[in-house]
Design a protein around this motif. Structure first.
Motif, mmCIF file in Angstrom:
data_model
loop_
_atom_site.group_PDB
_atom_site.id
_atom_site.type_symbol
_atom_site.label_atom_id
_atom_site.label_comp_id
_atom_site.label_asym_id
_atom_site.label_seq_id
_atom_site.Cartn_x
_atom_site.Cartn_y
_atom_site.Cartn_z
ATOM 1 N N SER A 1 0.839 -1.192 0.000
ATOM 2 C CA SER A 1 0.000 0.000 0.000
ATOM 3 C C SER A 1 0.871 1.238 0.000
ATOM 4 N N LEU A 2 0.314 2.294 -0.508
ATOM 5 C CA LEU A 2 0.972 3.591 -0.554
ATOM 6 C C LEU A 2 0.074 4.566 0.182
ATOM 7 N N TRP A 3 0.655 5.342 1.045
ATOM 8 C CA TRP A 3 -0.113 6.351 1.758
ATOM 9 C C TRP A 3 0.704 7.609 1.838
ATOM 10 N N ALA A 4 0.028 8.704 2.071
ATOM 11 C CA ALA A 4 0.712 9.987 2.210
ATOM 12 C C ALA A 4 0.260 10.650 3.495
ATOM 13 N N PHE A 5 1.185 11.398 4.072
ATOM 14 C CA PHE A 5 0.897 12.127 5.305
ATOM 15 C C PHE A 5 1.687 13.420 5.278
ATOM 16 N N GLU A 6 1.321 14.346 6.151
ATOM 17 C CA GLU A 6 2.102 15.572 6.256
ATOM 18 C C GLU A 6 3.265 15.297 7.205
ATOM 19 N N MET A 7 4.458 15.252 6.640
ATOM 20 C CA MET A 7 5.682 14.962 7.396
ATOM 21 C C MET A 7 6.123 16.232 8.102
ATOM 22 N N ASN A 8 6.316 16.131 9.426
ATOM 23 C CA ASN A 8 6.754 17.272 10.216
ATOM 24 C C ASN A 8 7.742 16.801 11.286
ATOM 25 N N GLU A 9 8.254 17.717 12.057
ATOM 26 C CA GLU A 9 9.241 17.372 13.090
ATOM 27 C C GLU A 9 8.636 16.471 14.165
ATOM 28 N N ARG A 10 7.359 16.613 14.436
ATOM 29 C CA ARG A 10 6.736 15.796 15.499
ATOM 30 C C ARG A 10 6.645 14.326 15.111
ATOM 31 N N ASN A 11 6.277 14.041 13.848
ATOM 32 C CA ASN A 11 6.144 12.642 13.449
ATOM 33 C C ASN A 11 7.382 12.101 12.735
ATOM 34 N N THR A 12 8.301 12.984 12.381
ATOM 35 C CA THR A 12 9.536 12.567 11.719
ATOM 36 C C THR A 12 10.683 13.414 12.277
ATOM 37 N N PRO A 13 11.110 13.113 13.507
ATOM 38 C CA PRO A 13 12.187 13.904 14.122
ATOM 39 C C PRO A 13 13.440 13.929 13.249
ATOM 40 N N ILE B 1 13.759 16.544 10.787
ATOM 41 C CA ILE B 1 13.523 17.397 9.612
ATOM 42 C C ILE B 1 13.132 18.810 9.984
ATOM 43 N N GLY B 2 12.975 19.079 11.261
ATOM 44 C CA GLY B 2 12.513 20.391 11.712
ATOM 45 C C GLY B 2 13.395 21.539 11.277
ATOM 46 N N ARG B 3 14.708 21.339 11.314
ATOM 47 C CA ARG B 3 15.618 22.425 10.910
ATOM 48 C C ARG B 3 15.437 22.778 9.446
ATOM 49 N N VAL B 4 15.232 21.750 8.627
ATOM 50 C CA VAL B 4 15.045 21.996 7.193
ATOM 51 C C VAL B 4 13.738 22.751 6.967
ATOM 52 N N LEU B 5 12.661 22.261 7.560
ATOM 53 C CA LEU B 5 11.362 22.920 7.382
ATOM 54 C C LEU B 5 11.395 24.360 7.877
ATOM 55 N N ALA B 6 12.010 24.577 9.032
ATOM 56 C CA ALA B 6 12.071 25.926 9.608
ATOM 57 C C ALA B 6 12.822 26.888 8.689
ATOM 58 N N ARG B 7 13.872 26.394 8.062
ATOM 59 C CA ARG B 7 14.657 27.244 7.166
ATOM 60 C C ARG B 7 13.813 27.779 6.018
ATOM 61 N N TYR B 8 12.793 27.029 5.625
ATOM 62 C CA TYR B 8 11.937 27.437 4.512
ATOM 63 C C TYR B 8 10.574 27.959 4.977
ATOM 64 N N ILE C 1 12.592 20.752 -1.149
ATOM 65 C CA ILE C 1 12.616 20.824 0.322
ATOM 66 C C ILE C 1 12.364 19.440 0.890
ATOM 67 N N ARG C 2 11.420 18.711 0.333
ATOM 68 C CA ARG C 2 11.135 17.345 0.773
ATOM 69 C C ARG C 2 12.373 16.462 0.607
#
Length: 117
Positions: free
Chosen positions: A3-15, A17-24, A101-102
């Motif tokens: 199966s393939l699923w998609a979710f909104e990846m963020n620092e809380r569920n994927t520790p 990546i927060g620095r990258v997301l914050a930079r953008y 960014i992803r």
């Protein structure tokens, strides 16, 4: 079954990546992920999640796929979703930039010492 699923990846569920997301200036980016499904049981053998990670509870979409669809088909579907997601943001985002960014987030997960810029 795969199966393939998609979710909104963020620092809380994927520790990690927060620095990258914050930079953008982003809180999250859509991520497509494959897992195995047997009946109602989902088994993810590729996503390593630390104890501190918040479980992903919301799916943006989910579909059954064949193993031969994990490559080009998955990427095409993922990019189409990012196009739609980026267009709905306020202000709208350029989807290719969100994709880059992803990709940077994924590199940050592969190498905990990665941080460009």
């Amino acid at each position: 079954m795969s199966s393939l699923w998609a979710f909104e990846m963020n620092e809380r569920n994927t520790p990690g990546i927060g620095r990258v997301l914050a930079r953008y200036g982003l809180d999250a980016v859509p991520e497509a992920h494959c897992y195995l499904k047997y009946g109602n049981c989902r088994l993810d053998v590729t996503r390593t999640v630390s104890v501190q990670a918040e479980p992903v509870r919301t799916w943006l979409w989910e579909e059954n796929i064949r193993p031969d669809q994990i490559g080009e088909y998955k990427v095409s579907l993922h990019q189409a979703y990012i196009r739609s997601w980026a267009a709905r943001q306020r202000p709208p985002l350029v989807w290719e930039r969100v994709w880059r960014i992803r990709e940077e987030c994924i590199r940050a997960l592969e190498d905990p010492f990665f941080f460009s810029g």
